[in-house]
Design a protein around this motif. Structure first.
Motif, PDB file in Angstrom:
ATOM      1  N   HIS A  86      -5.259   9.211   2.547  1.00  0.00           N
ATOM      2  CA  HIS A  86      -6.636   8.918   2.107  1.00  0.00           C
ATOM      3  C   HIS A  86      -7.637   9.474   3.120  1.00  0.00           C
ATOM      4  O   HIS A  86      -8.678   8.878   3.397  1.00  0.00           O
ATOM      5  CB  HIS A  86      -6.877   7.418   1.941  1.00  0.00           C
ATOM      6  CG  HIS A  86      -6.049   6.749   0.884  1.00  0.00           C
ATOM      7  ND1 HIS A  86      -4.688   6.880   0.809  1.00  0.00           N
ATOM      8  CD2 HIS A  86      -6.399   5.942  -0.147  1.00  0.00           C
ATOM      9  CE1 HIS A  86      -4.230   6.162  -0.211  1.00  0.00           C
ATOM     10  NE2 HIS A  86      -5.246   5.594  -0.821  1.00  0.00           N
TER      11      HIS A  86
ATOM     12  N   VAL B 105      -6.376   2.990   9.365  1.00  0.00           N
ATOM     13  CA  VAL B 105      -5.687   1.945   8.602  1.00  0.00           C
ATOM     14  C   VAL B 105      -4.590   1.334   9.463  1.00  0.00           C
ATOM     15  O   VAL B 105      -3.819   2.044  10.105  1.00  0.00           O
ATOM     16  CB  VAL B 105      -5.085   2.522   7.306  1.00  0.00           C
ATOM     17  CG1 VAL B 105      -4.256   1.474   6.580  1.00  0.00           C
ATOM     18  CG2 VAL B 105      -6.184   3.036   6.398  1.00  0.00           C
TER      19      VAL B 105
ATOM     20  N   ARG C 110      -8.501   9.403  -3.760  1.00  0.00           N
ATOM     21  CA  ARG C 110      -7.461   8.825  -2.896  1.00  0.00           C
ATOM     22  C   ARG C 110      -6.480   9.874  -2.385  1.00  0.00           C
ATOM     23  O   ARG C 110      -5.940   9.742  -1.288  1.00  0.00           O
ATOM     24  CB  ARG C 110      -6.704   7.724  -3.650  1.00  0.00           C
ATOM     25  CG  ARG C 110      -7.545   6.484  -3.953  1.00  0.00           C
ATOM     26  CD  ARG C 110      -6.674   5.292  -4.327  1.00  0.00           C
ATOM     27  NE  ARG C 110      -5.819   5.569  -5.469  1.00  0.00           N
ATOM     28  CZ  ARG C 110      -6.167   5.379  -6.723  1.00  0.00           C
ATOM     29  NH1 ARG C 110      -7.373   4.919  -7.012  1.00  0.00           N
ATOM     30  NH2 ARG C 110      -5.331   5.636  -7.703  1.00  0.00           N
TER      31      ARG C 110
ATOM     32  N   PHE D 204      -6.238  -0.873   0.729  1.00  0.00           N
ATOM     33  CA  PHE D 204      -6.526   0.195   1.686  1.00  0.00           C
ATOM     34  C   PHE D 204      -7.730  -0.186   2.545  1.00  0.00           C
ATOM     35  O   PHE D 204      -7.630  -0.296   3.769  1.00  0.00           O
ATOM     36  CB  PHE D 204      -6.792   1.504   0.932  1.00  0.00           C
ATOM     37  CG  PHE D 204      -7.381   2.591   1.776  1.00  0.00           C
ATOM     38  CD1 PHE D 204      -6.620   3.220   2.737  1.00  0.00           C
ATOM     39  CD2 PHE D 204      -8.699   2.979   1.617  1.00  0.00           C
ATOM     40  CE1 PHE D 204      -7.158   4.215   3.531  1.00  0.00           C
ATOM     41  CE2 PHE D 204      -9.246   3.978   2.396  1.00  0.00           C
ATOM     42  CZ  PHE D 204      -8.469   4.594   3.357  1.00  0.00           C
TER      43      PHE D 204
ATOM     44  N   CYS E 153       0.833  -1.196   0.000  1.00  0.00           N
ATOM     45  CA  CYS E 153       0.000   0.000   0.000  1.00  0.00           C
ATOM     46  C   CYS E 153       0.869   1.247   0.000  1.00  0.00           C
ATOM     47  O   CYS E 153       1.933   1.273   0.589  1.00  0.00           O
ATOM     48  CB  CYS E 153      -0.928  -0.005   1.216  1.00  0.00           C
ATOM     49  SG  CYS E 153      -2.156   1.312   1.168  1.00  0.00           S
TER      50      CYS E 153
END
Length: 441
Positions: free
Chosen positions: A235, A186, A97, A203, A55
Protein backbone atom coordinates in the motif's frame (compact mmCIF):
# COMPACT_ATOMS: atom_id res chain seq x y z
CA UNK A 1 -67.33 -27.38 4.78
CA UNK A 2 -66.83 -23.62 4.93
CA UNK A 3 -66.85 -23.77 8.71
CA UNK A 4 -64.14 -26.45 8.64
CA UNK A 5 -61.95 -24.37 6.25
CA UNK A 6 -62.32 -21.30 8.44
CA UNK A 7 -61.23 -23.35 11.46
CA UNK A 8 -58.14 -24.62 9.61
CA UNK A 9 -57.22 -21.08 8.50
CA UNK A 10 -57.62 -19.82 12.05
CA UNK A 11 -55.34 -22.60 13.30
CA UNK A 12 -52.67 -21.68 10.70
CA UNK A 13 -52.80 -18.00 11.72
CA UNK A 14 -52.29 -18.96 15.36
CA UNK A 15 -49.24 -21.05 14.44
CA UNK A 16 -47.76 -18.18 12.40
CA UNK A 17 -48.33 -15.79 15.29
CA UNK A 18 -46.54 -18.15 17.68
CA UNK A 19 -43.57 -18.51 15.29
CA UNK A 20 -43.25 -14.72 14.96
CA UNK A 21 -43.34 -14.35 18.74
CA UNK A 22 -40.58 -16.96 19.14
CA UNK A 23 -38.48 -15.18 16.48
CA UNK A 24 -38.81 -11.82 18.22
CA UNK A 25 -37.75 -13.39 21.52
CA UNK A 26 -34.70 -14.94 19.84
CA UNK A 27 -33.72 -11.60 18.30
CA UNK A 28 -34.07 -9.90 21.68
CA UNK A 29 -31.71 -12.46 23.22
CA UNK A 30 -29.17 -11.92 20.44
CA UNK A 31 -29.36 -8.14 20.91
CA UNK A 32 -28.85 -8.57 24.66
CA UNK A 33 -25.81 -10.76 24.03
CA UNK A 34 -24.43 -8.18 21.57
CA UNK A 35 -24.83 -5.43 24.14
CA UNK A 36 -23.07 -7.54 26.76
CA UNK A 37 -20.20 -8.14 24.32
CA UNK A 38 -19.93 -4.42 23.57
CA UNK A 39 -19.87 -3.63 27.30
CA UNK A 40 -17.15 -6.22 27.85
CA UNK A 41 -15.10 -4.71 24.98
CA UNK A 42 -15.45 -1.23 26.48
CA UNK A 43 -14.35 -2.44 29.90
CA UNK A 44 -11.28 -4.39 28.72
CA UNK A 45 -8.67 -3.45 26.08
CA UNK A 46 -8.88 -5.43 22.83
CA UNK A 47 -6.58 -8.44 22.51
CA UNK A 48 -3.53 -7.85 20.33
CA UNK A 49 -3.94 -9.72 17.07
CA UNK A 50 -1.27 -10.05 14.46
CA UNK A 51 -1.40 -8.37 11.08
CA UNK A 52 -1.18 -11.71 9.30
CA UNK A 53 -4.61 -12.73 10.62
CA UNK A 54 -6.48 -9.62 9.53
CA UNK A 55 -4.52 -7.81 6.83
CA UNK A 56 -3.17 -8.76 3.41
CA UNK A 57 0.07 -6.78 3.90
CA UNK A 58 3.01 -9.22 3.98
CA UNK A 59 4.60 -9.51 7.42
CA UNK A 60 8.02 -8.46 6.11
CA UNK A 61 6.53 -5.07 5.21
CA UNK A 62 5.19 -4.43 8.73
CA UNK A 63 7.41 -2.87 11.37
CA UNK A 64 7.74 -3.96 14.97
CA UNK A 65 6.00 -1.85 17.58
CA UNK A 66 9.37 -1.72 19.34
CA UNK A 67 10.70 0.60 16.63
CA UNK A 68 9.04 3.50 18.44
CA UNK A 69 6.86 6.19 17.01
CA UNK A 70 3.31 7.13 17.96
CA UNK A 71 0.30 4.88 17.28
CA UNK A 72 -2.60 6.26 15.28
CA UNK A 73 -5.68 7.42 17.17
CA UNK A 74 -9.37 7.06 16.25
CA UNK A 75 -9.57 10.84 15.89
CA UNK A 76 -6.69 10.90 13.39
CA UNK A 77 -8.20 8.05 11.36
CA UNK A 78 -11.47 9.97 11.16
CA UNK A 79 -9.63 13.13 10.07
CA UNK A 80 -7.57 11.27 7.45
CA UNK A 81 -10.65 9.73 5.86
CA UNK A 82 -12.62 12.95 5.93
CA UNK A 83 -9.84 15.09 4.42
CA UNK A 84 -9.12 12.48 1.74
CA UNK A 85 -12.43 10.79 0.96
CA UNK A 86 -15.05 12.98 2.59
CA UNK A 87 -16.37 10.46 5.11
CA UNK A 88 -15.59 7.78 7.70
CA UNK A 89 -17.30 4.94 5.83
CA UNK A 90 -15.26 5.38 2.65
CA UNK A 91 -12.07 3.42 2.09
CA UNK A 92 -9.56 3.19 -0.76
CA UNK A 93 -10.50 0.95 -3.68
CA UNK A 94 -8.44 -1.93 -5.06
CA UNK A 95 -6.50 0.22 -7.58
CA UNK A 96 -5.30 2.52 -4.82
CA UNK A 97 -4.43 -0.32 -2.44
CA UNK A 98 -2.22 -2.05 -4.98
CA UNK A 99 -0.39 1.14 -6.05
CA UNK A 100 3.30 1.31 -5.07
CA UNK A 101 6.46 3.12 -6.18
CA UNK A 102 8.07 0.37 -8.23
CA UNK A 103 10.91 1.06 -10.66
CA UNK A 104 11.44 -0.51 -14.02
CA UNK A 105 14.61 -2.54 -14.61
CA UNK A 106 17.84 -0.95 -13.29
CA UNK A 107 20.63 -0.12 -15.78
CA UNK A 108 18.19 -0.04 -18.67
CA UNK A 109 16.44 2.44 -20.97
CA UNK A 110 13.95 3.16 -18.17
CA UNK A 111 16.20 2.73 -15.13
CA UNK A 112 14.97 6.12 -13.86
CA UNK A 113 11.28 5.36 -14.38
CA UNK A 114 8.45 4.24 -12.11
CA UNK A 115 5.69 1.95 -13.32
CA UNK A 116 2.40 3.83 -13.34
CA UNK A 117 -0.03 2.26 -15.76
CA UNK A 118 -3.27 3.76 -14.48
CA UNK A 119 -5.69 4.43 -11.66
CA UNK A 120 -6.19 7.47 -9.48
CA UNK A 121 -2.81 6.99 -7.77
CA UNK A 122 -0.97 7.62 -11.03
CA UNK A 123 -0.92 11.39 -10.46
CA UNK A 124 0.95 10.91 -7.17
CA UNK A 125 3.37 8.47 -8.80
CA UNK A 126 4.12 10.96 -11.57
CA UNK A 127 4.86 13.82 -9.16
CA UNK A 128 7.27 11.52 -7.33
CA UNK A 129 8.67 10.51 -10.73
CA UNK A 130 9.40 14.16 -11.53
CA UNK A 131 11.26 14.56 -8.24
CA UNK A 132 13.24 11.38 -8.93
CA UNK A 133 14.37 12.81 -12.28
CA UNK A 134 15.29 16.11 -10.60
CA UNK A 135 17.38 14.22 -8.05
CA UNK A 136 19.16 12.03 -10.61
CA UNK A 137 19.91 14.85 -13.08
CA UNK A 138 20.53 17.89 -10.91
CA UNK A 139 21.06 16.89 -7.27
CA UNK A 140 22.92 13.60 -7.25
CA UNK A 141 24.84 14.48 -10.41
CA UNK A 142 26.71 17.65 -11.27
CA UNK A 143 24.49 20.70 -11.66
CA UNK A 144 26.16 21.64 -14.94
CA UNK A 145 24.48 21.29 -18.31
CA UNK A 146 26.65 18.31 -19.17
CA UNK A 147 24.05 15.71 -18.18
CA UNK A 148 22.25 13.76 -20.89
CA UNK A 149 19.47 11.22 -21.02
CA UNK A 150 22.13 8.51 -21.06
CA UNK A 151 22.99 9.24 -17.42
CA UNK A 152 19.45 8.19 -16.47
CA UNK A 153 19.98 4.75 -17.97
CA UNK A 154 23.01 4.07 -15.75
CA UNK A 155 21.02 3.88 -12.53
CA UNK A 156 21.43 0.75 -10.42
CA UNK A 157 19.11 -0.72 -7.81
CA UNK A 158 20.66 1.11 -4.86
CA UNK A 159 20.63 4.43 -6.77
CA UNK A 160 16.93 3.86 -7.49
CA UNK A 161 16.25 3.39 -3.77
CA UNK A 162 18.16 6.55 -2.85
CA UNK A 163 16.40 8.60 -5.52
CA UNK A 164 12.97 7.42 -4.33
CA UNK A 165 13.79 8.18 -0.69
CA UNK A 166 14.99 11.66 -1.67
CA UNK A 167 11.87 12.30 -3.78
CA UNK A 168 9.45 11.24 -1.03
CA UNK A 169 11.25 13.25 1.64
CA UNK A 170 11.25 16.35 -0.61
CA UNK A 171 7.45 16.49 -0.66
CA UNK A 172 7.08 15.63 3.04
CA UNK A 173 9.60 18.29 4.09
CA UNK A 174 7.83 20.94 2.02
CA UNK A 175 4.46 19.95 3.49
CA UNK A 176 5.93 20.35 6.97
CA UNK A 177 7.02 23.91 6.11
CA UNK A 178 10.66 22.78 6.05
CA UNK A 179 10.61 22.44 9.83
CA UNK A 180 9.43 18.87 10.41
CA UNK A 181 7.84 15.94 8.64
CA UNK A 182 6.05 12.70 9.53
CA UNK A 183 6.40 9.23 8.04
CA UNK A 184 3.65 6.64 8.54
CA UNK A 185 4.35 2.90 8.48
CA UNK A 186 2.25 -0.18 9.31
CA UNK A 187 2.86 -2.19 12.47
CA UNK A 188 2.44 -5.90 13.05
CA UNK A 189 -0.33 -5.30 15.61
CA UNK A 190 -3.38 -3.10 15.30
CA UNK A 191 -3.56 0.12 17.32
CA UNK A 192 -7.34 0.56 17.50
CA UNK A 193 -10.49 -1.38 16.69
CA UNK A 194 -13.37 -0.36 14.49
CA UNK A 195 -16.58 1.06 15.92
CA UNK A 196 -19.93 2.16 14.57
CA UNK A 197 -18.59 5.53 13.38
CA UNK A 198 -16.10 4.21 10.82
CA UNK A 199 -15.31 1.35 8.47
CA UNK A 200 -12.48 -1.05 9.25
CA UNK A 201 -9.88 -1.52 6.50
CA UNK A 202 -7.29 -3.46 8.60
CA UNK A 203 -4.60 -1.08 7.35
CA UNK A 204 -5.18 2.46 8.58
CA UNK A 205 -5.83 1.07 12.08
CA UNK A 206 -2.21 -0.16 12.18
CA UNK A 207 -0.43 3.09 11.38
CA UNK A 208 2.58 4.16 13.43
CA UNK A 209 3.75 7.78 13.08
CA UNK A 210 7.41 8.87 13.12
CA UNK A 211 8.14 12.62 13.19
CA UNK A 212 11.53 14.18 12.39
CA UNK A 213 12.90 17.72 12.62
CA UNK A 214 15.79 17.24 10.17
CA UNK A 215 15.40 16.45 6.49
CA UNK A 216 18.38 14.09 6.33
CA UNK A 217 16.85 12.04 9.14
CA UNK A 218 13.61 11.68 7.15
CA UNK A 219 15.45 10.60 4.00
CA UNK A 220 17.55 8.05 5.88
CA UNK A 221 14.52 6.65 7.71
CA UNK A 222 12.58 6.22 4.47
CA UNK A 223 15.63 4.61 2.84
CA UNK A 224 15.90 2.14 5.72
CA UNK A 225 12.25 1.17 5.14
CA UNK A 226 12.08 1.71 1.39
CA UNK A 227 10.44 -1.70 0.87
CA UNK A 228 7.36 -0.37 2.69
CA UNK A 229 6.77 1.98 -0.26
CA UNK A 230 8.02 -0.18 -3.12
CA UNK A 231 6.98 -3.79 -2.76
CA UNK A 232 3.77 -5.39 -3.90
CA UNK A 233 1.17 -5.48 -1.15
CA UNK A 234 2.70 -2.61 0.81
CA UNK A 235 0.00 0.00 0.00
CA UNK A 236 3.03 2.23 -0.64
CA UNK A 237 1.24 5.15 -2.32
CA UNK A 238 -1.42 5.31 0.42
CA UNK A 239 1.32 5.22 3.09
CA UNK A 240 3.04 8.16 1.42
CA UNK A 241 -0.26 10.01 1.12
CA UNK A 242 -0.96 9.53 4.84
CA UNK A 243 2.58 10.73 5.59
CA UNK A 244 2.00 13.83 3.45
CA UNK A 245 -1.22 14.75 5.28
CA UNK A 246 0.30 14.16 8.72
CA UNK A 247 3.29 16.30 7.74
CA UNK A 248 1.06 19.16 6.59
CA UNK A 249 -1.35 18.57 9.55
CA UNK A 250 -5.13 18.53 9.29
CA UNK A 251 -5.41 22.07 10.65
CA UNK A 252 -3.14 23.56 7.97
CA UNK A 253 -4.90 21.60 5.25
CA UNK A 254 -8.26 23.04 6.24
CA UNK A 255 -6.75 26.51 6.03
CA UNK A 256 -5.30 25.73 2.58
CA UNK A 257 -8.61 24.55 1.16
CA UNK A 258 -10.67 27.67 0.58
CA UNK A 259 -13.24 25.97 -1.64
CA UNK A 260 -16.56 24.43 -0.49
CA UNK A 261 -15.12 20.97 -1.20
CA UNK A 262 -12.94 20.13 1.76
CA UNK A 263 -11.43 16.83 0.67
CA UNK A 264 -8.53 15.94 -1.60
CA UNK A 265 -9.79 13.10 -3.78
CA UNK A 266 -12.52 13.36 -6.41
CA UNK A 267 -14.83 10.38 -5.99
CA UNK A 268 -16.62 8.85 -8.95
CA UNK A 269 -18.11 5.37 -9.49
CA UNK A 270 -15.24 2.89 -9.54
CA UNK A 271 -12.38 5.38 -9.05
CA UNK A 272 -10.91 8.17 -6.93
CA UNK A 273 -8.81 10.84 -8.67
CA UNK A 274 -6.54 13.52 -7.20
CA UNK A 275 -7.97 17.02 -7.01
CA UNK A 276 -5.82 20.00 -7.94
CA UNK A 277 -5.33 20.83 -4.26
CA UNK A 278 -3.59 17.48 -3.69
CA UNK A 279 -1.33 17.96 -6.71
CA UNK A 280 -0.40 21.42 -5.44
CA UNK A 281 0.32 19.96 -1.99
CA UNK A 282 2.71 17.46 -3.59
CA UNK A 283 4.38 20.13 -5.73
CA UNK A 284 4.52 23.14 -3.40
CA UNK A 285 3.79 21.91 0.12
CA UNK A 286 0.46 23.79 0.27
CA UNK A 287 -2.93 22.37 -0.73
CA UNK A 288 -4.20 25.39 -2.63
CA UNK A 289 -6.93 24.40 -5.12
CA UNK A 290 -5.84 27.19 -7.50
CA UNK A 291 -3.14 27.50 -10.20
CA UNK A 292 -2.64 31.28 -10.37
CA UNK A 293 0.17 33.20 -8.65
CA UNK A 294 -0.29 34.92 -5.31
CA UNK A 295 -3.58 36.03 -3.78
CA UNK A 296 -6.83 37.14 -5.39
CA UNK A 297 -8.99 39.63 -3.53
CA UNK A 298 -11.58 40.24 -6.27
CA UNK A 299 -13.83 37.88 -8.20
CA UNK A 300 -14.36 37.71 -11.95
CA UNK A 301 -17.19 40.21 -11.57
CA UNK A 302 -14.77 42.74 -10.07
CA UNK A 303 -16.40 42.65 -6.65
CA UNK A 304 -14.37 42.02 -3.47
CA UNK A 305 -14.34 38.43 -2.27
CA UNK A 306 -15.49 37.66 1.26
CA UNK A 307 -12.35 35.54 1.64
CA UNK A 308 -9.22 36.04 -0.53
CA UNK A 309 -8.25 33.10 -2.73
CA UNK A 310 -4.75 31.74 -2.17
CA UNK A 311 -2.85 30.64 -5.25
CA UNK A 312 0.75 29.47 -5.60
CA UNK A 313 2.97 31.73 -3.51
CA UNK A 314 6.49 30.66 -4.57
CA UNK A 315 8.37 28.81 -7.32
CA UNK A 316 8.40 25.06 -6.92
CA UNK A 317 11.36 22.77 -7.56
CA UNK A 318 9.26 20.80 -10.05
CA UNK A 319 6.83 22.53 -12.40
CA UNK A 320 3.34 21.86 -13.69
CA UNK A 321 1.67 22.22 -17.08
CA UNK A 322 -1.97 21.49 -17.91
CA UNK A 323 -3.95 21.09 -21.09
CA UNK A 324 -7.27 19.40 -21.83
CA UNK A 325 -8.94 19.14 -25.21
CA UNK A 326 -12.38 19.00 -23.62
CA UNK A 327 -11.69 22.08 -21.46
CA UNK A 328 -10.23 23.95 -24.41
CA UNK A 329 -13.29 23.26 -26.57
CA UNK A 330 -15.53 24.56 -23.76
CA UNK A 331 -13.33 27.61 -23.27
CA UNK A 332 -12.69 26.55 -19.69
CA UNK A 333 -8.96 25.74 -19.77
CA UNK A 334 -7.44 27.14 -16.55
CA UNK A 335 -4.33 29.29 -16.80
CA UNK A 336 -1.30 27.98 -14.93
CA UNK A 337 0.72 30.72 -13.24
CA UNK A 338 4.42 31.32 -13.80
CA UNK A 339 5.30 29.97 -10.33
CA UNK A 340 4.43 26.51 -11.62
CA UNK A 341 5.31 27.02 -15.29
CA UNK A 342 8.85 28.16 -14.45
CA UNK A 343 10.17 25.94 -11.64
CA UNK A 344 13.71 25.89 -10.26
CA UNK A 345 14.56 22.77 -12.27
CA UNK A 346 13.46 21.96 -15.85
CA UNK A 347 11.12 19.13 -14.89
CA UNK A 348 7.33 19.38 -15.29
CA UNK A 349 4.41 17.21 -14.25
CA UNK A 350 1.97 17.42 -17.16
CA UNK A 351 -1.76 16.96 -16.74
CA UNK A 352 -2.85 16.13 -20.29
CA UNK A 353 -6.52 15.33 -20.76
CA UNK A 354 -6.69 14.53 -17.02
CA UNK A 355 -3.82 12.03 -17.20
CA UNK A 356 -0.45 12.81 -15.60
CA UNK A 357 3.00 12.33 -17.17
CA UNK A 358 6.46 13.94 -16.98
CA UNK A 359 8.33 16.29 -19.33
CA UNK A 360 11.95 17.25 -18.63
CA UNK A 361 15.18 18.68 -19.96
CA UNK A 362 18.77 17.80 -19.08
CA UNK A 363 19.76 21.47 -19.53
CA UNK A 364 19.26 23.40 -16.30
CA UNK A 365 20.04 26.76 -17.93
CA UNK A 366 16.86 26.36 -19.98
CA UNK A 367 15.07 28.24 -17.20
CA UNK A 368 17.69 30.93 -16.61
CA UNK A 369 19.16 31.79 -20.04
CA UNK A 370 16.70 33.05 -22.65
CA UNK A 371 19.09 32.06 -25.44
CA UNK A 372 18.77 28.39 -24.40
CA UNK A 373 15.06 28.60 -25.21
CA UNK A 374 15.58 29.19 -28.94
CA UNK A 375 16.21 25.53 -29.77
CA UNK A 376 16.30 22.77 -27.19
CA UNK A 377 15.50 19.13 -26.38
CA UNK A 378 12.74 17.87 -24.12
CA UNK A 379 12.17 14.29 -22.98
CA UNK A 380 8.80 12.74 -22.22
CA UNK A 381 7.71 9.77 -20.10
CA UNK A 382 4.04 8.84 -19.70
CA UNK A 383 4.45 6.10 -17.07
CA UNK A 384 2.74 3.38 -19.07
CA UNK A 385 4.39 0.05 -19.83
CA UNK A 386 3.39 0.44 -23.49
CA UNK A 387 6.02 3.19 -23.89
CA UNK A 388 9.16 1.42 -25.15
CA UNK A 389 11.56 4.38 -25.24
CA UNK A 390 11.82 7.85 -23.73
CA UNK A 391 10.42 10.26 -26.32
CA UNK A 392 12.84 12.98 -27.44
CA UNK A 393 11.31 16.17 -28.81
CA UNK A 394 13.05 19.14 -30.39
CA UNK A 395 11.42 22.46 -29.57
CA UNK A 396 12.05 25.48 -31.82
CA UNK A 397 10.68 28.76 -30.50
CA UNK A 398 12.70 31.15 -32.69
CA UNK A 399 12.47 30.35 -36.39
CA UNK A 400 8.75 30.59 -37.18
CA UNK A 401 5.29 30.02 -35.73
CA UNK A 402 3.97 26.48 -35.80
CA UNK A 403 1.58 25.61 -38.62
CA UNK A 404 -1.21 23.36 -37.46
CA UNK A 405 -2.53 22.94 -40.99
CA UNK A 406 0.67 21.24 -42.15
CA UNK A 407 -0.55 17.88 -40.83
CA UNK A 408 -3.00 15.90 -42.91
CA UNK A 409 -6.21 14.32 -41.70
CA UNK A 410 -9.26 15.53 -39.89
CA UNK A 411 -8.51 13.86 -36.54
CA UNK A 412 -7.91 16.71 -34.06
CA UNK A 413 -5.41 14.59 -32.11
CA UNK A 414 -3.31 14.07 -35.26
CA UNK A 415 -3.45 17.73 -36.24
CA UNK A 416 -3.01 19.02 -32.69
CA UNK A 417 -1.25 16.34 -30.59
CA UNK A 418 -2.14 16.93 -26.95
CA UNK A 419 1.47 16.84 -25.76
CA UNK A 420 2.44 19.53 -28.26
CA UNK A 421 -0.45 21.73 -27.15
CA UNK A 422 0.65 21.25 -23.54
CA UNK A 423 4.19 22.37 -24.37
CA UNK A 424 2.81 25.44 -26.13
CA UNK A 425 1.10 26.58 -22.93
CA UNK A 426 4.64 27.54 -21.84
CA UNK A 427 6.39 28.13 -25.18
CA UNK A 428 3.68 29.76 -27.25
CA UNK A 429 3.92 29.12 -30.99
CA UNK A 430 6.75 26.59 -30.71
CA UNK A 431 7.45 24.17 -33.54
CA UNK A 432 7.87 20.67 -32.14
CA UNK A 433 9.58 17.73 -33.85
CA UNK A 434 9.23 14.15 -32.62
CA UNK A 435 12.53 13.00 -34.19
CA UNK A 436 11.20 9.90 -35.90
CA UNK A 437 8.74 8.89 -33.17
CA UNK A 438 5.08 8.85 -34.10
CA UNK A 439 3.18 11.30 -31.88
CA UNK A 440 1.47 9.16 -29.28
CA UNK A 441 0.01 11.83 -27.04
Amino acid sequence: MCVQMEAEIQQILVQVSELQHQRLQSQSVVRLLDVEKEEEQEEAPPPRRTLQALCSIPRRLAISAGLGGTPVTPQLIESLRRILLGGNFRVFDYEWRKAVFHFREPNSEFAYALKADGGGARAIQMVVQARIIKHLLFTQQSTSDGQTLHSLTEVGRREQDRALAAALSDSLWLAGQEASATVTLVTEDYCITSHLDNKLDTFTERLQLFTFSEKDAITNFILDHIQCFQEEGSHGVILFLYSLICSRTIERLRQDLDSPTSYLLHLSPGSSACRQALLNLLLTGRASPHLFNGMRHFGQDGLPLQRPLQGVLSRSDVGYLRWSREEMERGALPQVGSMLKTPRFPVWVCSINSSCSVLFSATRSLLSDWRAEHLFQLYYYCGQSSQTATARLTVDTHSHHWEASSRDGGDPEKRFPSLEMTIRTKWDGAVIAWNGTSPFY
